[in-house]
Design an enzyme around this catalytic site. Structure first.
Site: not given
Ligand code: NAI
Ligand code: MG
Length: 501
Positions: A316, A413
């Site tokens: 991030c 991002e």
């Molecule tokens: P995501 O935000 O969907 O997943 C992160 C976590 O949230 C996972 O454990 C997932 O199962 C959970 N999650 C998903 N939908 C949810 C909901 N409605 N309510 C509660 N929890 C939920 O991220 P994803 O789809 O894996 O990645 C997509 C993009 O997000 C990446 O390409 C990146 O740009 C960004 N990202 C940023 C991160 C960071 O460290 N700031 C970490 C992961 C992804």
């Protein structure tokens, strides 16, 4: 096993991690180049960790966790539905009084034991993390596991001192039951970031790992138990977005901590509005990494490489927007492209690997779409021609030149090993461009002049600013963002506030 100090292969570095906590356990074998996958000790199938026991999911559903560098199945992980999440939250509620009211020095002792066990099992954990996530073993060994142990160590130290730093007569009181949802880029480390301060503050937790990387959190459950964390104090429910949503929306959760995409963060914030639940969000970023013409360019190149290619750029706070002072642009790009030739992409279990696999097919597709978008927008795509493995999810280190501030590759991002290079002429222009972002998580500056560095830091709207280094972390240092990068801090004393009333 004996530890070998010198290796016949000069590329295998015998040197060791820097943090004093990270003295290499005797089990590390520095002599061989390829780490032994069998050290991960995988089971065929994992149930849910609820109330100190392995519990089958109510709907009897499991899903596969794969190795992104080979696409082979590593294990099966339970799919938790609302009934399972409810069971976990109830267990955390029941465990709360016992944990909260335990003598703080006793809680501290347990958390110190967690830290020690993480160190003792560091090799197993590093191998497991690398298999499940795709990151190079050098990083899981020297960064993820080391920092996870450091976080437990750091917060263990706070546990019995909290009352002393509050205003006289005030007692540190936990928030209660915490629902914690974490991403796949640093699975074990994010679990430690979330659990250590919560437990130090006397809270109980339900943790939801990301669906592609649940295995180290499940291994951590064993470690917590061994360290003496009582049943129900930490519960681990695995599953995808719906499982996370069931946890977030459970009426008996007092606080939600989320790290992940800005889209999901916004959704969570909306669904919690008016519920009285506490919330901290650690979301995306598009960090400006500023290179001034007075910077030591050879060193800056190393910082840029570390800034964007560490963890395949799935970070991030990655330094994904390079802002170079115009007078040194050509020289810097030449140095950078030459240095990129030496990045070794491949088997994440190879100790010489610099760039491992992308975590999932979905993430790779997202990165590749940005590579197309960048070319379509008129930027020039550059980087070494890498021979990529035939199976697994891979992306060669890439940079774009000729990027303008409004291009999508300059504003959105990408979360991959893709660097967008822009230029500036004056410090004022550098600030203006750096702050021209919806995000504000981190930034970096390279300059030989301390006064300039401090002037810039004051004006940068970023939660973390690195000067003449990049992507360095420490448990004592707060981390968190401005704007759409989220709110609340993790790490340091600040990281305790969200877990105390
Ligand atoms: P995501 O935000 O969907 O997943 C992160 C976590 O949230 C996972 O454990 C997932 O199962 C959970 N999650 C998903 N939908 C949810 C909901 N409605 N309510 C509660 N929890 C939920 O991220 P994803 O789809 O894996 O990645 C997509 C993009 O997000 C990446 O390409 C990146 O740009 C960004 N990202 C940023 C991160 C960071 O460290 N700031 C970490 C992961 C992804
Ligand atoms: Mg998602």
């Amino acid at each position: 096993m004996t530890r070998v100090q010198e290796s016949s292969d000069p590329r295998v570095e015998p040197k060791r991690p820097v943090h004093p906590l990270a003295a290499p356990p005797e089990s590390w074998d520095y002599a061989t180049s390829i780490e032994d996958a069998s050290l991960a000790n995988l089971r065929d199938r994992y149930d849910l960790w609820i109330d100190g026991e392995w519990v089958k999911p109510a709907k009897k559903l499991w899903f596969e966790s794969i190795n992104p560098s080979t696409e082979q199945t590593l294990s099966e992980v339970a799919h938790a539905g609302p009934t399972d999440v409810d069971k976990a939250v109830r267990a955390a509620r029941r465990a709360l009084p016992g944990w909260r009211d335990m003598p703080a020095s006793h809680r501290a002792r347990i958390l110190f034991a967690v830290s020690r066990l993480l160190q003792e099992r560091s090799r197993e954990l590093a191998v497991l993390e690398t298999l499940d996530n795709g990151k190079p073993i050098r990083e899981s060994r020297d960064v993820d596991v080391v920092l996870a142990a450091q976080h437990f160590f750091y917060y263990a130290g706070w546990t019995d001192k909290l009352d002393h730093v509050l205003p006289a007569g005030r007692k540190a009181e936990p928030i209660g039951v915490c629902g914690q949802v974490i991403p796949w880029n640093f699975p074990l480390l994010m679990a430690a970031w979330k659990l250590a301060p919560a437990l130090a503050g006397g809270n109980t937790c339900v943790l939801k790992p990301a669906e592609t990387t649940s295995l180290t959190a499940l291994r951590l459950a064993e470690i917590l138990e061994e360290a003496g964390v009582p049943p129900g104090v930490v519960n681990i429910v695995t599953g995808a977005g719906e499982t996370g949503a069931a946890l977030v929306n459970h009426p008996d959760v007092d606080k939600i901590a989320f790290t992940g995409s800005t889209d999901v963060g916004k959704l969570i914030q909306k669904s919690l509005a008016g519920t009285g639940k506490r919330l901290t969000l650690e979301l995306g970023g598009k960090a400006a990494h500023l290179i001034f013409d007075d910077a030591p360019l050879d060193q800056a190149v190393e910082g840029i490489i570390q800034g964007i290619y560490f963890n395949q750029g799935q970070v991030c706070c990655a330094g994904s927007r390079l802002l170079v002072q115009e007078s040194v642009e050509r020289q810097l790009i030449d140095l950078l492209l030459a240095r990129m030739q030496n990045i070794r992409v491949g088997n994440p279990l190879d100790k010489n690997t610099d760039l491992g696999a992308i975590n999932s097919e979905e993430q790779l597709a997202k990165i590749e779409s940005y590579l197309e978008i960048g070319e379509h927008e008129g930027a020039t795509r550059r980087g070494p021609q890498c021979e990529l493995p035939a199976s697994g999810y891979w992306c060669a280190p890439t940079l774009f030149t000729g990027v303008t501030p409004t291009m999508r590759i300059a504003t959105e991002e990408i979360f991959g090993p893709v660097l967008s290079v822009l230029t500036f002429r004056t410090p004022d222009e550098a600030i203006e461009k750096a702050n021209n972002s919806l995000y504000g998580l981190s930034a970096g500056i390279w300059s030989d002049k301390g006064s300039k560095v401090f002037r810039m830091i004051e004006k940068l709207r970023a939660g973390v600013v690195w000067a003449n280094t990049y992507n360095k972390f420490d448990a004592s240092s707060p981390f968190g963002g401005y704007k759409e990068s989220g709110f609340g801090r993790e790490g340091g004393w600040h990281g305790l506030f969200p877990y105390l009333k």
